[in-house]
Design a protein around this motif. Sequence first.
Motif, PDB file in Angstrom:
ATOM      1  N   SER A 139       0.832  -1.193   0.000  1.00  0.00           N
ATOM      2  CA  SER A 139       0.000   0.000   0.000  1.00  0.00           C
ATOM      3  C   SER A 139       0.872   1.249   0.000  1.00  0.00           C
ATOM      4  N   GLY A 140       1.958   1.192   0.771  1.00  0.00           N
ATOM      5  CA  GLY A 140       2.886   2.321   0.825  1.00  0.00           C
ATOM      6  C   GLY A 140       3.580   2.571  -0.497  1.00  0.00           C
ATOM      7  N   LEU A 146      -4.585  -4.730  -4.422  1.00  0.00           N
ATOM      8  CA  LEU A 146      -4.149  -5.645  -3.366  1.00  0.00           C
ATOM      9  C   LEU A 146      -5.350  -6.248  -2.643  1.00  0.00           C
ATOM     10  N   PRO A 147      -5.267  -7.525  -2.245  1.00  0.00           N
ATOM     11  CA  PRO A 147      -6.329  -8.103  -1.413  1.00  0.00           C
ATOM     12  C   PRO A 147      -6.300  -7.446  -0.048  1.00  0.00           C
ATOM     13  N   THR A 148      -7.407  -7.484   0.661  1.00  0.00           N
ATOM     14  CA  THR A 148      -7.498  -6.761   1.932  1.00  0.00           C
ATOM     15  C   THR A 148      -7.427  -7.660   3.165  1.00  0.00           C
ATOM     16  N   HIS A 151      -7.450 -14.317   3.636  1.00  0.00           N
ATOM     17  CA  HIS A 151      -8.262 -15.234   2.835  1.00  0.00           C
ATOM     18  C   HIS A 151      -8.306 -14.788   1.375  1.00  0.00           C
ATOM     19  N   SER A 152      -8.522 -13.505   1.152  1.00  0.00           N
ATOM     20  CA  SER A 152      -8.536 -12.982  -0.214  1.00  0.00           C
ATOM     21  C   SER A 152      -7.170 -13.133  -0.868  1.00  0.00           C
ATOM     22  N   TRP A 153      -6.107 -12.935  -0.061  1.00  0.00           N
ATOM     23  CA  TRP A 153      -4.752 -13.119  -0.579  1.00  0.00           C
ATOM     24  C   TRP A 153      -4.540 -14.563  -1.054  1.00  0.00           C
ATOM     25  N   GLN A 154      -5.006 -15.535  -0.291  1.00  0.00           N
ATOM     26  CA  GLN A 154      -4.845 -16.940  -0.687  1.00  0.00           C
ATOM     27  C   GLN A 154      -5.440 -17.199  -2.068  1.00  0.00           C
ATOM     28  N   GLN A 155      -6.620 -16.656  -2.308  1.00  0.00           N
ATOM     29  CA  GLN A 155      -7.279 -16.847  -3.597  1.00  0.00           C
ATOM     30  C   GLN A 155      -6.508 -16.162  -4.715  1.00  0.00           C
TER      31      GLN A 155
END
Length: 252
Positions: A139-140, A146-148, A151-155
């Motif tokens: 984000s920086g 980006l996923p938040t 769980h969203s990151w895994q997908q």
Amino acid sequence: MNYFVAPDSIVRKIWGKDDTILFIFAGASAEFALNKAVDWLYFTGKLPSDPLGRLFSTVSYARQIIFADYDQALFAINKITSIHQAVEQKRAAQIPDWAYRDVLFMLIDYSIRSFELLERKLTPEEKEDIFDVFYRVGSGMGISGLPTNFHSWQQMREEHIQEHLLASAFTVDLYRQYKKHLGTIRFFILKQAQILVVPQRVNKLLRLGNTPIFASVIITYKFLRFLKVENYLKNMLLPEAYKPQIAALNTA
């Protein structure tokens, strides 16, 4: 003092031990070679001329952020962004956002995989902590899409693995450079470490094999670490030029 990463964060424990970082390094070196945007790393010539140094540079910046106070961490994040912007200007093109996400996702994934290989299973809360740290880094840097949450990151991570990896001429050349800079024995050890940590698709594309000869060695290594004599083994295996840098990684 205000830190970017809390002193009690699991991320500091993961990135404060040289052996864990070396497995992160092994996984990232495999996936870098397959990424469809690896031509960007070849553009400057730094990756093929010094692949180990280039990867250690990535590790170094990550550690600067993880162990620095808040302002110093933001400075490091901004410096990374400016370096990439300079490369984009020289090439008169823009690094795709998905390529930035891929690198960020690698750091999350191999942090988890390496720690669980050498230490123990992480709790869901600890995995969220790992995700949160690197989410704030991304984000920086102004990385979009980006996923938040974890769980969203895994997908999204699985989607990226399926869509953004390719065995190419760059892959062949980069592995040739790994072997050149490591030597035959250490190159073999690198590939064995990769078998232990990389996702199945990465393994398949690189044809690393499904028989981790070193799986039993990890058990022995953990015992040596318990006895605090594992450095003797590491000193035999590590490239001489990088021993001081690797020893300096121990801060946990």
